[in-house]
Every structure is written in structure tokens, then in C-alpha cells.
Design a protein around this motif. Structure first.
Motif, PDB file in Angstrom:
ATOM      1  N   ARG A   1      66.764  95.074  27.081  1.00 14.17           N
ATOM      2  CA  ARG A   1      65.837  95.851  26.192  1.00 14.17           C
ATOM      3  C   ARG A   1      66.309  96.260  24.650  1.00 14.17           C
ATOM      4  N   THR A   2      67.614  95.728  24.476  1.00 15.45           N
ATOM      5  CA  THR A   2      68.063  95.736  23.109  1.00 15.45           C
ATOM      6  C   THR A   2      67.528  94.236  22.559  1.00 15.45           C
ATOM      7  N   ARG A   3      67.724  93.233  23.363  1.00 15.98           N
ATOM      8  CA  ARG A   3      67.211  92.069  22.784  1.00 15.98           C
ATOM      9  C   ARG A   3      65.642  92.140  22.344  1.00 15.98           C
ATOM     10  N   GLY A   4      64.951  92.691  23.317  1.00 13.53           N
ATOM     11  CA  GLY A   4      63.365  92.970  22.976  1.00 13.53           C
ATOM     12  C   GLY A   4      63.283  93.563  21.837  1.00 13.53           C
TER      13      GLY A   4
ATOM     14  N   ALA B   1      59.221  97.917  10.182  1.00 13.77           N
ATOM     15  CA  ALA B   1      59.649  97.593   8.789  1.00 13.77           C
ATOM     16  C   ALA B   1      59.316  96.491   8.333  1.00 13.77           C
ATOM     17  N   GLU B   2      58.452  96.456   7.261  1.00 14.77           N
ATOM     18  CA  GLU B   2      57.912  95.300   6.757  1.00 14.77           C
ATOM     19  C   GLU B   2      58.837  94.142   6.359  1.00 14.77           C
ATOM     20  N   ALA B   3      59.969  94.623   5.975  1.00 16.98           N
ATOM     21  CA  ALA B   3      61.036  93.796   5.608  1.00 16.98           C
ATOM     22  C   ALA B   3      61.986  92.976   6.551  1.00 16.98           C
ATOM     23  N   PHE B   4      61.755  93.240   7.814  1.00 12.41           N
ATOM     24  CA  PHE B   4      62.519  92.999   8.953  1.00 12.41           C
ATOM     25  C   PHE B   4      62.410  91.651   9.240  1.00 12.41           C
ATOM     26  N   ARG B   5      63.357  90.733   9.264  1.00  9.27           N
ATOM     27  CA  ARG B   5      63.170  89.444   9.955  1.00  9.27           C
ATOM     28  C   ARG B   5      64.084  89.178  10.965  1.00  9.27           C
ATOM     29  N   PRO B   6      63.761  88.379  12.154  1.00  4.11           N
ATOM     30  CA  PRO B   6      64.570  88.304  13.197  1.00  4.11           C
ATOM     31  C   PRO B   6      65.785  87.520  12.637  1.00  4.11           C
ATOM     32  N   ARG B   7      67.064  87.775  13.090  1.00  6.71           N
ATOM     33  CA  ARG B   7      68.133  87.024  12.809  1.00  6.71           C
ATOM     34  C   ARG B   7      69.266  86.847  14.117  1.00  6.71           C
ATOM     35  N   SER B   8      69.591  85.689  14.333  1.00 11.03           N
ATOM     36  CA  SER B   8      70.135  85.200  15.700  1.00 11.03           C
ATOM     37  C   SER B   8      71.473  86.102  15.567  1.00 11.03           C
ATOM     38  N   GLY B   9      72.229  86.233  14.503  1.00 10.67           N
ATOM     39  CA  GLY B   9      73.529  86.806  14.392  1.00 10.67           C
ATOM     40  C   GLY B   9      73.422  88.054  14.682  1.00 10.67           C
ATOM     41  N   GLN B  10      72.411  88.855  14.274  1.00 10.91           N
ATOM     42  CA  GLN B  10      72.281  90.304  14.315  1.00 10.91           C
ATOM     43  C   GLN B  10      71.890  90.444  16.110  1.00 10.91           C
TER      44      GLN B  10
ATOM     45  N   GLU C   1      72.737  88.751  18.413  1.00  7.33           N
ATOM     46  CA  GLU C   1      73.903  88.465  19.213  1.00  7.33           C
ATOM     47  C   GLU C   1      74.862  89.463  19.108  1.00  7.33           C
ATOM     48  N   MET C   2      74.907  90.203  18.081  1.00  6.73           N
ATOM     49  CA  MET C   2      75.773  91.369  17.839  1.00  6.73           C
ATOM     50  C   MET C   2      75.385  92.483  18.662  1.00  6.73           C
ATOM     51  N   ALA C   3      74.144  92.797  18.583  1.00  6.32           N
ATOM     52  CA  ALA C   3      73.713  93.861  19.111  1.00  6.32           C
ATOM     53  C   ALA C   3      73.775  93.699  20.783  1.00  6.32           C
ATOM     54  N   ALA C   4      73.413  92.314  21.258  1.00  8.70           N
ATOM     55  CA  ALA C   4      73.534  92.376  22.739  1.00  8.70           C
ATOM     56  C   ALA C   4      75.019  92.468  23.038  1.00  8.70           C
ATOM     57  N   ALA C   5      76.007  91.993  22.123  1.00  8.25           N
ATOM     58  CA  ALA C   5      77.347  92.328  22.742  1.00  8.25           C
ATOM     59  C   ALA C   5      77.637  93.643  22.565  1.00  8.25           C
ATOM     60  N   VAL C   6      77.283  94.590  21.818  1.00  7.46           N
ATOM     61  CA  VAL C   6      77.287  96.078  21.622  1.00  7.46           C
ATOM     62  C   VAL C   6      76.804  96.771  22.928  1.00  7.46           C
TER      63      VAL C   6
ATOM     64  N   GLY D   1      94.755  94.355  20.873  1.00 10.80           N
ATOM     65  CA  GLY D   1      94.901  92.892  20.982  1.00 10.80           C
ATOM     66  C   GLY D   1      94.242  92.298  22.440  1.00 10.80           C
ATOM     67  N   GLU D   2      93.959  93.275  23.395  1.00  6.82           N
ATOM     68  CA  GLU D   2      93.120  92.884  24.471  1.00  6.82           C
ATOM     69  C   GLU D   2      91.584  93.203  24.300  1.00  6.82           C
ATOM     70  N   ALA D   3      91.262  93.481  23.145  1.00  7.60           N
ATOM     71  CA  ALA D   3      89.617  93.610  22.930  1.00  7.60           C
ATOM     72  C   ALA D   3      88.783  92.456  22.918  1.00  7.60           C
ATOM     73  N   GLU D   4      87.630  92.525  23.358  1.00  7.52           N
ATOM     74  CA  GLU D   4      86.723  91.161  23.002  1.00  7.52           C
ATOM     75  C   GLU D   4      86.552  91.135  21.600  1.00  7.52           C
ATOM     76  N   VAL D   5      86.789  89.910  21.046  1.00  4.93           N
ATOM     77  CA  VAL D   5      86.271  89.749  19.690  1.00  4.93           C
ATOM     78  C   VAL D   5      85.091  88.987  19.503  1.00  4.93           C
ATOM     79  N   LEU D   6      84.410  89.353  18.281  1.00  9.31           N
ATOM     80  CA  LEU D   6      83.267  88.458  18.127  1.00  9.31           C
ATOM     81  C   LEU D   6      83.104  88.304  16.475  1.00  9.31           C
ATOM     82  N   ARG D   7      83.034  87.202  16.015  1.00 11.33           N
ATOM     83  CA  ARG D   7      82.637  86.815  14.450  1.00 11.33           C
ATOM     84  C   ARG D   7      81.070  86.323  14.455  1.00 11.33           C
ATOM     85  N   VAL D   8      80.333  87.042  13.558  1.00  4.29           N
ATOM     86  CA  VAL D   8      79.153  86.921  13.268  1.00  4.29           C
ATOM     87  C   VAL D   8      78.833  86.333  11.873  1.00  4.29           C
TER      88      VAL D   8
END
Length: 697
Positions: free
Chosen positions: A34-37, A49-58, A60-65, A463-470
Motif C-alpha cells: 500500500r505504501t509503494r502504491g 501535489a503538483e510538484a511531486f515527482r516519484p523518486r526511487s530513493g524516497q 525505497e525508504m518508505a518501503a523499509a519503514v 548496533g543491531e538495527a537495520e541500516v539503510l543509506r539513501v
């Protein structure tokens, strides 16, 4: 958030009651799907939002959250400038239907999140949600203390009287009591401590205005809300003293999100130790005098009681060396560095005795009014705190004294790792199923310079957390360049600040202002600021703004205005808090000059203690602490330059070590991938291009 917002519909208040979107009745998908959609071309955000443009990094982060919310656990995300991280955590949080706590670095960001981002996004998603904003006590008007201030004859001057009158008028109509809503109120006004409460002076249920208390109303709203927005200071203050209502709130929340998480460790250590300030003691003395003269005149010699405490506090400050500039003193022995031990012990003992004397007087009238009962408790608490600083520090902590116009004694842990493990993640045997299912999201544009983001995760116990760099979506090679002038004096040479000022003068004049000079010390701030002001004073072609001359908000507003009809362009010289959280998109800022590499100050007691701990572990304090600290700070400073896809600019680092020393490669790698300017001619060409682009607009 600005890079993704676009043209939104009107904002809501504390709740968003909206029609469900067309896809709400579709077969139930997982939260990640649902988030990816929401982020696809033509999706909900693209329509809203007229200024919205899909961004792969955005996305990717939303899916991880979303995955972390579904599964529980901890996620750490470094999201480069322009990713749109606010949408990335808000969308899955709102779609999840879970109870959410969001914490930001500042009250300004809180207001933006609560007043603009959350309600607009909830409307776009069609999610009915009740929201609440919760700040610390000092943000809310205390009507009881306002009444006391009205009768206080000790207000400093006519300006204070006028401010108090404006607050009284505003108080008649406010619903929230949030002083941030009052137009034109200077956050530095000496009146504010008189009309707000602290944990120490709040009367609680004994207050005559308890039923109409703005702080309690805000807490009730928070306990009834689906989404609560707080700030890091409030979170850690409560973690330390369980005072703000969070003790009831946090166990009911399943999703906790920290934005601007890079500030968590330094914020946390402020609250998880022990502090005593002469300002606190002087406030206590003033409150004793005011309450005594108003509510029990003649029953106790209030002038003597308050005056004894006040003199003892001032003597303690003088024992540490009175100064108008703040100095952090090591405190490894009986007394802070440079302070005579016997004089220090005597000053502490005199302050404890003065507080005991005040407590004795208050005890005789404690039944006369709730104010006296609370003042009696404050006296006992302050006296015990003074005596604690006369004893040995707790194991694993560091002590220091901040000596300036006021004196602040601090004893703090070296980091927040243990507190996060024990109090938040609850990794011990007592961990419940609810603890395991809770989702913790930590995000910022700058969290480290290695794959594990260890600059952040290690001191925060993650130290045990999942780490993501976008990575940032900006085209840095075409939008920005970095220049390191090799001909400048070395950073510690006497002529360095003068050389930086001369370079800033030439470059700023070339592009008509639009320049921010970031310094690593207050001494450099004063030196460079004064030199630039003198250089432009006669011509008036540029206006030089220096941190401290106005409030931060006013300085940024003037800088954003830039050149205009009858107004010159601007050069802003700043330090400390201006290295981060300053957003000046567009042409108003096109040149950022950093005076030298921002290594942590070696004489700072907290820096020393952290370095010594690493050396004791067989590690290199320089490679494992100093260089990562400098890398993160350098990234933060450089991050002021490019804020949108259309921005253009040049970063100048006036420290030849960046290209001469081996560690310079690591620091350069931490910067965004800007193109390199290898000599002065290339720098001049880049400035000419900026000036030409501005003329062509």
C-alpha cells in the motif's frame, strides 16, 4: 519536506476527518504494498501535489519503514538532502493505523510537522486521524505565574512591562497557550521565565489554576491522539525524570519515529546525567522573594532568605572565574580546572547552607499556600544537588563546568547507548511481546561516513538495527563544486581568519552577496564577522549579518530576502547551530565558505573522556572519533548549499589539510559528489558563471 510538498489543499487543525480514497475498499494488501502504491506515477501523491515527482530513493525508504512497522524492531535511515524523507516515514505511519509518536529536533520543526505536513498528507491519503502537539513546559503560558508576574515589582525594565502586557492580552484569547503562536514574541525575552513553569516550580494539582492549565490540556490531547508530535528535548527530559506525561503515553504507542536523529546522542546526554546552574538557583531566590512578599509578608525575613541564596550562587560563579564568554572547564579532581579546591569546597558548602536556610524559613509557612510547599521541595532538591557535586562522580560519567555569565555544573554519561538499550529497546529479560513488536525509526540526512553509520549507531546503542543509506537525488557534479584554496595560512596560524575574511570579501562581492561563512569557533566568528563588516561598512554594497546581532530566525529571514529594491545582497557569518537546520533554497545562497575542518575541540572534557575510553579499548580516538565527527559536521555544513534540484553553488573549505593529509580523502568522500575546482582560476570561473546566471534571470 519542502522538496516534495507542492501545491497542497488547505491545512486542518488537530484532526483530519476526510472521505476515504477510492482504493480504500480494495482487497487488503500488506502495508509495504500500500505504501509503494502511494508513490507511483499517477498515485495519490502525484494527484495531490503538483510538484511531486516519484523518486526511487524516497520509495525505497518508505518501503523499509513500512516493513519495520509491520515486523517491529529498529531501522536507521540516512536519507540525503532532497530524498523527501518526511513523506517516506509519514505515509507508512499514517497508513498503518497504529498509534504513532514522532519526535523532531526543534520546536520549529514540530510546528511544521503538526501544522502543515501531517494534516495535508492525512487529507491526501484519506486517513481520518487525530493529531496532537506536545512541547515542554517552557513553551506554554502558565496562567498562575502570569498572575504572580503581574504583581511582581522586580520586572527589569519598561520593555519587559510592555511584553508582559502583550502576553496578558494574548492570554485572553489563546486556546492552546503555546507561546510560539504569539506574534512578535522574542524567544530571548527575560519575561518568559516569569510566565512559564518548570518541573521545579510547577504546583501540580495544588495550583489554583490547575483546571485551566495549558500544559495539562496538551497532555490530555496527546493521550487521546493517534499521532503525537514531540521534540527530542522533551523525550529525553521525560526519560530522565518521568515528568511530562510520556510515562503514560509511550507504552501505548507502537511506532516511534525520530527525525533529525543525528542530534539524539548529544541531546540525550544533557538529560541523563545531573545538572545544576546558578541560573536555576537565582530563579529560585527570585520566586522565594516574590511569593513571600505577596503571600506571607512579615512572617519570614524573605529579603534575607532570598539574598543569602543569591549571594551564595554568585560567589560560586566567581569561584569558577567570572567571564562574559562561556568556557568549558575540565573537572577531573575536587574542583574544576584552574579553580582553587578549598575555595570551591567552601563555595559549594555556602550555597548548600543558604538553600537549607531558605528551606527552614519556607517550612514555617508551608501550609499558607501551595507555592510555599513547592518552594520548600525545590530548596531541598537544589541543596541535595549541590552536595552531590561535592562528592565523587558516578562511575562511567564525566564532569565539567560551563563558566560564563552563569555557571552550569554538569555530570553526564558519555553516550546514550545504555539508556536506549535498557529504557527504549528493553533488550533485557523483562522485555515483553509489546516491546518486541514496537517499531523504532531513526532518520536524518547525516548519520555517519561508513556503511554501518557507526558514528550514530554506536553511541545510540543501535548496533543491531537495520541500516539503510539513501543517496540524494540531486545532480551534484553539475549543480555544485568544491574548492580548497592551498595558498591560505594553516588553520591555527594567526593570519588564518583574516585570510578567510579576505577571500569571502572578494568572492561575495563578485556574486553580489549570497554567501554564508560557517566558522568552527566563536573566536573565528567574531574575527571574520568584524573584518567583513569593516570592509563593507563604507561602501554599503553588501550587508554583513553576524550571528548574535539578531535572533536566528530574523537573520535567516533577512538572508533569504537577498538583494532587492534599495537593499544590498547579504553575507551571513555564523557558527554552531547554523551548520544544520538552515534551509535557504534558490539564489539567496550560492556560496558556502567553511573556515576550517570541524574536528571536535580536543580540550573539551566530554571529547577527552570519549577519546580516553576508545584508547583504553585499544582503538584510535582520532580515526574512530575525531575524523567521523569532522566528517559528519562537514557534511552538515556543506548541506546548506544545495537544497533543490535547480540550485547552483560553490563550497569553499579554507583548510589545506583536506587535500594534504591522508584523512582528507575520507573527509572528501563524506561530502556530496561535487566537482572539484583545483586552482584559483577555476574558482574564479565558477564565481563568474554564478554571477552571469544571476544576471540572466
Amino acid at each position: 519536506m519542502t522538496e516534495s510538498a507542492g501545491a497542497w489543499p488547505g491545512s486542518h487543525g488537530a484532526s483530519a476527518d476526510v472521505e476515504p480514497p477510492p482504493w480504500a475498499d480494495a482487497p487488503r494488501e500488506g502495508l509495504e504494498e500500500r505504501t509503494r502504491g502511494v508513490f507511483v506515477p499517477g498515485g495519490v501523491l502525484a494527484q495531490a501535489a503538483e510538484a511531486f515527482r516519484p523518486r526511487s530513493g524516497q520509495t525505497e525508504m518508505a518501503a523499509a519503514v513500512a516493513r519495520t512497522i509491520e515486523q517491529g524492531g529498529a531501522l536507521v535511515v540516512e536519507a540525503g538532502t532532497g530524498v523527501g524523507k518526511t513523506f517516506s516515514y509519514l505515509v507508512p505511519a499514517l497508513l498503518s493505523g497504529e498509534r504513532v509518536l514522532m519526535s523532531t529536533a526543534t520546536k520549529t520543526l514540530q510546528d511544521q510537522l503538526f501544522g502543515r505536513d501531517l494534516p495535508r498528507l492525512a487529507e491526501a491519503l484519506g486517513v481520518p486521524v487525530r493529531m496532537a502537539l506536545l512541547k515542554g513546559r517552557g513553551s506554554y503560558l502558565c496562567t498562575h505565574r502570569l498572575e504572580l508576574a503581574r504583581r511582581d515589582a522586580a520586572l527589569p525594565d519598561r520593555t519587559a512591562l510592555r511584553t508582559l502586557a502583550k502576553i496578558e492580552q494574548w492570554a485572553q484569547g489563546t486556546k492552546t497557550g503555546d507561546l510560539a503562536e504569539m506574534p512578535g514574541l522574542d524567544e530571548r525575552s527575560p519575561v518568559l521565565p516569569l510566565v512559564t513553569s518548570t518541573r521545579e516550580n510547577c504546583l501540580g494539582s495544588q495550583c489554583p489554576r490547575f483546571r485551566n492549565c495549558h500544559v495539562n490540556a496538551a497532555r490530555r490531547e496527546a493521550l487521546a491522539a493517534d499521532v503525537v508530535v514531540i521534540n527530542h528535548h522533551l523525550f529525553f527530559a521525560d526519560l530522565a525524570v518521568r515528568e511530562s506525561g510520556m510515562a503514560e503515553l509511550l507504552p501505548t504507542v507502537r511506532v516511534v519515529i525520530f527525525d533529525e536523529a543525528h542530534q539524539l546522542n548529544e541531546t540525550g546526554v544533557q538529560f541523563l546525567g545531573r545538572q545544576l546552574g546558578t541560573g536555576q538557583v537565582l530563579d529560585f531566590a527570585r520566586d522565594v522573594l516574590a511569593a513571600g512578599l505577596q503571600l506571607a509578608r512579615g512572617l519570614v525575613d524573605w529579603q534575607l532568605a532570598a539574598g543569602t541564596v543569591e549571594r551564595a550562587a554568585r560567589e560560586l560563579r566567581l569561584a569558577a572565574g567570572g567571564s562574559t564568554f562561556s568556557t568549558r572547564l575540565r573537572w577531573n579532581g575536587e574542583a574544576p580546572e584552574g579553580v582553587e579546591p578549598q575555595a570551591w569546597r567552601d563555595a559549594l558548602a555556602a550555597l548548600a547552607a543558604a538553600l537549607d536556610f531558605a528551606a527552614e524559613g519556607l517550612a514555617t509557612v508551608v501550609e499558607a499556600a501551595p507555592d510555599f510547599a513547592r518552594l520548600h521541595e525545590r530548596a531541598a532538591t537544589l541543596a541535595e544537588r549541590v552536595r552531590a557535586f561535592a562528592r565523587e562522580p558516578q562511575p562511567g560519567s564525566v564532569r565539567w563546568a560551563d563558566a560564563g555569565t552563569q555557571l552550569r555544573l554538569v555530570e553526564s554519561p558519555l553516550d546514550i547507548a545504555e539508556a536506549v538499550q535498557r529504557k527504549l529497546l528493553k533488550t533485557g529479560e523483562e522485555r515483553t511481546e509489546a516491546d518486541r513488536n514496537r517499531a523504532w525509526i531513526f532518520t536524518s540526512a547525516t548519520l555517519g561516513d561508513d556503511a554501518r553509520l557507526s558514528w550514530f549507531t554506536e553511541p545510540c546503542g543501535l548496533g543491531e538495527a537495520e541500516v539503510l543509506r539513501v543517496a540524494s537525488p540531486f545532480d551534484y557534479p553539475s549543480q555544485a563544486a568544491v574548492y580548497v584554496p592551498r595558498q591560505l595560512p594553516r588553520p591555527n596560524d594567526a593570519g588564518h581568519s583574516a585570510a578567510v575574511a579576505a577571500l569571502a570579501q572578494r568572492a561575495a562581492r563578485r556574486i553580489g552577496g549570497r554567501t554564508m561563512v560557517l566558522t568552527t569557533t566563536l573566536r573565528a566568528l567574531r574575527s571574520i564577522g568584524e573584518q567583513l563588516q569593516m570592509r563593507f561598512e563604507d561602501s554599503g554594497e553588501l550587508e554583513v549579518l553576524v550571528q548574535g546581532q539578531w535572533t536566528k530566525r530574523r537573520l535567516i529571514e533577512r538572508f533569504r530576502e537577498g538583494a532587492g529594491p534599495g537593499r544590498p545582497g547579504c553575507v551571513l557569518v555564523a557558527s554552531a547551530s547554523f551548520w544544520e537546520g538552515v534551509d535557504v533554497p534558490g539564489d539567496a545562497l550560492q556560496l558556502v565558505i567553511i573556515d576550517k575542518l570541524p574536528f571536535p575541540p580536543p580540550g573539551d572534557p566530554l571529547v577527552e573522556a570519549r577519546s580516553q575510553r576508545l584508547e583504553a579499548q585499544g582503538r584510535s580516538s582520532f580515526n574512530d572519533y575525531s575524523v567521523p565527527e569532522a566528517a559528519v559536521a562537514l557534511k552538515q555544513g556543506a548541506g546548506r548549499l544545495i537544497r533543490r534540484e535547480t540550485d547552483q553553488g560553490v563550497l569553499v573549505v579554507c583548510d589545506p589539510r583536506l587535500v594534504q593529509m591522508g584523512y582528507g580523502r575520507r573527509l572528501l568522500a563524506a561530502l556530496p559528489p561535487m566537482r572539484r575546482l583545483n586552482d584559483e582560476a577555476a574558482f574564479e570561473d565558477a564565481l563568474a558563471a554564478l554571477a552571469q546566471n544571476d544576471e540572466g534571470r
